[in-house]
Structure formats: structure tokens, C-alpha cells
Write a protein that holds these residues in place. Structure first.
Motif, PDB file in Angstrom:
ATOM      1  N   LEU A 176       0.876  -0.996   0.033  1.00  0.00           N
ATOM      2  CA  LEU A 176      -0.016   0.080   0.070  1.00  0.00           C
ATOM      3  C   LEU A 176       1.006   1.178  -0.185  1.00  0.00           C
ATOM      4  CD1 LEU A 176      -2.915   1.279   0.183  1.00  0.00           C
ATOM      5  CD2 LEU A 176      -2.566   1.067   2.620  1.00  0.00           C
TER       6      LEU A 176
ATOM      7  N   ARG B  48     -12.524  -0.005   2.399  1.00  0.00           N
ATOM      8  CA  ARG B  48     -11.602  -0.830   3.247  1.00  0.00           C
ATOM      9  C   ARG B  48     -10.458  -1.592   2.462  1.00  0.00           C
ATOM     10  NH1 ARG B  48     -16.222  -4.317   6.865  1.00  0.00           N
ATOM     11  NH2 ARG B  48     -18.013  -2.791   6.527  1.00  0.00           N
ATOM     12  N   ILE B  49      -9.501  -1.528   3.148  1.00  0.00           N
ATOM     13  CA  ILE B  49      -8.107  -1.926   2.571  1.00  0.00           C
ATOM     14  C   ILE B  49      -7.436  -3.272   3.383  1.00  0.00           C
ATOM     15  CG2 ILE B  49      -5.779  -1.418   1.778  1.00  0.00           C
ATOM     16  CD1 ILE B  49      -6.839   1.512   1.743  1.00  0.00           C
TER      17      ILE B  49
ATOM     18  N   SER C 290       3.971   0.728   3.903  1.00  0.00           N
ATOM     19  CA  SER C 290       2.538   0.737   3.781  1.00  0.00           C
ATOM     20  C   SER C 290       2.010   1.180   5.176  1.00  0.00           C
ATOM     21  CB  SER C 290       2.123  -0.904   3.539  1.00  0.00           C
ATOM     22  OG  SER C 290       2.591  -1.423   2.175  1.00  0.00           O
TER      23      SER C 290
ATOM     24  N   VAL D 226      -1.229   4.209   7.139  1.00  0.00           N
ATOM     25  CA  VAL D 226      -2.246   3.754   7.833  1.00  0.00           C
ATOM     26  C   VAL D 226      -2.943   4.690   8.623  1.00  0.00           C
ATOM     27  CG1 VAL D 226      -3.305   2.232   9.325  1.00  0.00           C
ATOM     28  CG2 VAL D 226      -1.592   1.373   7.681  1.00  0.00           C
TER      29      VAL D 226
ATOM     30  N   VAL E 189      -8.784  -0.538   7.764  1.00  0.00           N
ATOM     31  CA  VAL E 189      -7.551  -1.082   7.378  1.00  0.00           C
ATOM     32  C   VAL E 189      -7.379  -2.402   8.026  1.00  0.00           C
ATOM     33  CG1 VAL E 189      -5.191  -1.163   6.852  1.00  0.00           C
ATOM     34  CG2 VAL E 189      -6.332   1.115   6.609  1.00  0.00           C
TER      35      VAL E 189
ATOM     36  N   ARG F 176      -5.103  -6.198   8.151  1.00  0.00           N
ATOM     37  CA  ARG F 176      -4.063  -6.960   8.066  1.00  0.00           C
ATOM     38  C   ARG F 176      -4.387  -8.597   7.989  1.00  0.00           C
ATOM     39  NH1 ARG F 176       1.570  -5.521  11.117  1.00  0.00           N
ATOM     40  NH2 ARG F 176       2.405  -6.656   9.347  1.00  0.00           N
TER      41      ARG F 176
ATOM     42  N   GLU G 193      -8.666  -6.082  12.090  1.00  0.00           N
ATOM     43  CA  GLU G 193      -8.638  -4.709  11.797  1.00  0.00           C
ATOM     44  C   GLU G 193      -7.809  -3.922  12.713  1.00  0.00           C
ATOM     45  OE1 GLU G 193     -11.961  -1.286  11.306  1.00  0.00           O
ATOM     46  OE2 GLU G 193     -12.677  -3.199  11.958  1.00  0.00           O
TER      47      GLU G 193
END
Length: 478
Positions: A336, A357-358, A373, A377, A387, A389, A451
Motif C-alpha cells: 500500500l 476498506r483495505i 505501507s 495507515v 484497514v 491485516r 482490523e
């Protein structure tokens, strides 16, 4: 004193060179200046060999204009059915997106084709199984282009089936990248060449270094079988993509199998790259562009990107799709590192009430890119972007879902290297049932993700913040 003066003049010369050369991209210039201050002279040597702009080379400009002339006037592609107005989209949600469609139509050699059948594949095992089946059925030619092709179980499995098909008289052509597949022994390809297959390396490392193009890699992953079946996505050829890497574990990726007109567009990209690596211009004939049996179907657009193109098409498609969003923007990406326009588009959409949402990796293949990345955030969270993981393994899928009218996948990461330096290729989809499939996969990925909460993330330590600062500083070069 004289030596000190000469050293100062030399340093000023290096700084001035970078500032003049990179004035169009201040962030990239700042990153190189930082390296120069940390590593005087050595940093400039790196800059000299790595940072040259590919698209400004006279040779490439001549080649690009020549190719356009030949493709349009001397070698017209077979007639394919394309969408000429937004109202022609089967998906009603796309018909009102006139701004997005205006951008889609502005791209040369990237038409929205409508005679396609698409299969979305969410793992390397599934992708490899179907690819091997299609390769086994090939009758005329097999074209494969991959950034990485490892000398391991799956690498040899594909290599062996290509040898067998070449011995049967099928035309086999393979392109691999000189850096991506650098660890694969050159002798790995001897058997295929003896069988009659043709193999070429895209910008071998030694040549690329002294030609100052080592920074420009062919990151595409394409397979075309007999001109009517094509594969594109994030998966290279190797065991690690099936989860056999001990560090990364389970490998989450996305590819698509396409039958129809879009496969011809993948073929065209391969043929252009083939001419670049070996000088052979394959004919635009029915042997390579055959008639297919897909009379009606899905709307698909193949979008190639690269440093030798006039426009940054993949970046521009991301941006246009983001600003068209009314309900959701869902993204998965291993890296990202957005440019400022995409960062602003994502934040603005979230502030306007769009569900943004990523999903990024929880396990990183590169600590530096992970730091880069994570440096984005906090500001995304502050704007309302959510975001996550990915915890099940390594997230390598490169997907975008916007509302019910747009989905995209391919080889391009959401990072500056993919937007400006690498040769990439993506596929965009506009039919609601395909977009829904991408949405379903994304929701499954969320179930396997954790999250990042703003309150906890804001309390991270100074060391972690320092790492993110280093990553952010070097982000334009990653």
C-alpha cells in the motif's frame, strides 16, 4: 582547502542533477536526495544506473510511434465487439458512470470488449490446474510471460509440459524477467530450446544495468493458449505461490481465466513484448487471433501499463473508479504505497460516507515495503478508511471492488513502482455477477484478517514510527 572545495562542487553538481532531472516528481527527487545525503557519491552512482526515465528514451519513443502506426494501419486486429457508449453496458449500474466510461474510452488499444467468459481464481493451485489442462489441449501455440519462473517442482512441471507440446509441433514462446527470474539457472531452459521452444529474457540484469534500465522490470503474468484462452493475475510460476514458502505460508492470490475477445488483447500485449525482447514481429493473422465461440458475454477491458506509455493508465483507472464510488471501495494489495491522488481519493470517499476498506499483509515478504505501507495507515484511519491485516498467510492479491459496477485485478500493486516503473497488465470487469464474485472473495479475506484500530495503532512506539518514516521516505523508490 582545494580538495574540500572540489568535493563541495561535486556534491552540488550531484544535487543539482537530481533536482533538475526529477522536477516533475518532487517526492521521488526528495527520496534520491535523502539517499545522496546519507551516501555521497555512492547514492549518485545508484541514481545514475537506476533512476533514468524509460519513457523519455529516444529509442523507445521511436518504437512506440512505429508500433502505433503498424498496429493501426498495417496490422489491424480482427474485428471484436466493443462498447461505444455507457448505455451499452449490460450492468445498469455502469450506465450512469459516464465520467468513468469517458476515461475508459480515452485509452488507446484498450477497448472495452463484450464477448468474454471469465472465471475468477482465488489460489495458485486452482490456477495451475486449469492452466496445465489448457496447455495440454493447445493445438497451435502457447505464449507465457512471467516475472518469476522458479526452478522448483511447479517450475519444472510447466517446463516439462511445454517441452512435450513443443515436440508435438505446438509453437511455444516464453518470456521471463531478467531480475525476477535471476536466480533461475540459465541452463533450466535448455531442454525447452532443444525441443523447439523459444525462450527470451526481458532486460537481462547485466545489460539493463549498463543501459541504465535495471529499474524497469516486466512484472506481467500472462498465458495465452491458441489465442482464445488467456490468464492474467498476480501469480508467477513457482512453489511459493502454493503455500510452500516456510516464512510466508499460505499464499492468497487472484487470477482470472478469460475466453473471448479479451484473450486477444492479452495476446497483443504478449506479441508487443515478444518483439521488444527478440525483434521478431509475429503476424496479426488468424493463427494468433482466431475466431472464438463466445458470441455474447461479459464486458472486460485489458489495461496494459508501462514506463513506455504516454499515460499512466492503471493509476488513472484506479482514480476514476474511486471517485465514481457511492457505496463501497474494497481493496486488497500486498503493498500500500499510493500516490497522492489515490490517497486523496480514498480519504475523500471515506469522508463522504463511502465504505472504504483495505486489506494488506499481516506477514510481509519485505520489511521495508511493510513499513512504507504502515506509514499511510494512520492518516487513512483518521479519514474513516478501515484497514485490515491478513492473518491466514501472505496477501498477494491485487483487487479492487467499487460498488456493483467495477472490479479489477491483475499484476499491478497499489504502489508507485507498479504505476510508473514496471510493465504491468490488469483486467477490469463491469458485469454485476463478476463484481459480486470479487466482493465475496473480499469478504472471505476479511474473515481471515484483523482490523487495525486507530486508538491502538496511534500508541505504537517510537522505533516503529522511525521505521515507518524510513519506509515513507523511500516509498517513491519501492
Amino acid at each position: 582547502m582545494i580538495w574540500l572545495t572540489l568535493a563541495l562542487i561535486l556534491f552540488i553538481f550531484q544535487v543539482a542533477t537530481i533536482m533538475i532531472a526529477e522536477y516533475r516528481r518532487p517526492s521521488k527527487g526528495f527520496a534520491w536526495l535523502s539517499i545522496l545525503f546519507l551516501l555521497p557519491i555512492v547514492g549518485f552512482v545508484f541514481y545514475y544506473f537506476i533512476a533514468r526515465e524509460y519513457r523519455h528514451r529516444k529509442m523507445i519513443r521511436r518504437r512506440s510511434s512505429r508500433d502505433v502506426d503498424q498496429k493501426v494501419h498495417r496490422h489491424p486486429l480482427p474485428v471484436v465487439k466493443t462498447i461505444q457508449s455507457a448505455e451499452q453496458f449490460p450492468n445498469p449500474a455502469m450506465r450512469g458512470e459516464t465520467r468513468l466510461f469517458g476515461l475508459l474510452r480515452s485509452f488507446p488499444d484498450a477497448a472495452v470488449t463484450v464477448c468474454n467468459e471469465t472465471t475468477v481464481l482465488a489460489s495458485a493451485q486452482e490456477t495451475y490446474r486449469l492452466m496445465l489442462q489448457d496447455i495440454e489441449r493447445a493445438e497451435h501455440h502457447i505464449h507465457m510471460l512471467y516475472y518469476i519462473w522458479n526452478d522448483d517442482i511447479y517450475g519444472r512441471k510447466f517446463h516439462d509440459v511445454l517441452i512435450r507440446k513443443a515436440l508435438e509441433g505446438v509453437e511455444v514462446r516464453v518470456i521471463y524477467d531478467g531480475i525476477g527470474a535471476y536466480s533461475t539457472p540459465k541452463g533450466f531452459w535448455d531442454g525447452l530450446r532443444r525441443a523447439g521452444g523459444q525462450v527470451h529474457c526481458f532486460l537481462p540484469a547485466f545489460i539493463a544495468l549498463f543501459d541504465k534500465r535495471i529499474n524497469f522490470r516486466n512484472h506481467r503474468k500472462i498465458t495465452v493458449v491458441d489465442g482464445n484462452i488467456g490468464y492474467v493475475g498476480g501469480i508467477n510460476i513457482g512453489d511459493e505461490y502454493t503455500g510452500k514458502d516456510k516464512k510466508l505460508g499460505y499464499w492468497r492470490d487472484t487470477s482470472v481465466r478469460i475466453e473471448g475477445d479479451a484473450a486477444l488483447e492479452l495476446q497483443r500485449t504478449f506479441m508487443n513484448d515478444w518483439e521488444l525482447v527478440c525483434g521478431e514481429r509475429l503476424p496479426y493473422s488468424e493463427d494468433y487471433y482466431p475466431k472464438h465461440g463466445v458470441a455474447e458475454g461479459e464486458a472486460v477491458q485489458i489495461v496494459p501499463g508501462g514506463p513506455d506509455t504516454q499515460w499512466d493508465m492503471i493509476l488513472e483507472m484506479y482514480f476514476a473508479s474511486f471517485i465514481s464510488a457511492k457505496e463501497r471501495i474494497y481493496v486488497t494489495t500486498p503493498y500500500l504505497i499510493p500516490d497522492q491522488s489515490l490517497l486523496m481519493a480514498l480519504k475523500t470517499a471515506a469522508l463522504a460516507g463511502v465504505d472504504v476498506r483495505i486489506v494488506i499483509p499481516g506477514i510481509a515478504d519485505s520489511k521495508l515495503t511493510l513499513w512504507a505501507s504502515l506509514s499511510y495507515v494512520e492518516e487513512l484511519l483518521l479519514a474513516g478508511v478501515r484497514v485490515y491485516r491478513y492473518c491466514k498467510g501472505f496477501m498477494h492479491a491485487k483487487t479492487v471492488v467499487v460498488d456493483t459496477h467495477f472490479a479489477m485485478t491483475g499484476t499491478a500493486n497499489m504502489d508507485l513502482r507498479s504505476f510508473f516503473s514496471n510493465f504491468e497488465i490488469n483486467a477490469a470487469f463491469f458485469d454485476e455477477h463478476i463484481v459480486r464474485r470479487f466482493l465475496e472473495d473480499f469478504l472471505l479475506d476479511l474473515d481471515n484478517s484483523e482490523e487495525i484500530e486507530l486508538r491502538g495503532f496511534a500508541r505504537r512506539g517510537r522505533l516503529q514510527r522511525a521505521k515507518e518514516t524510513i519506509g515513507r521516505l523511500l516509498a517513491p523508490l519501492l
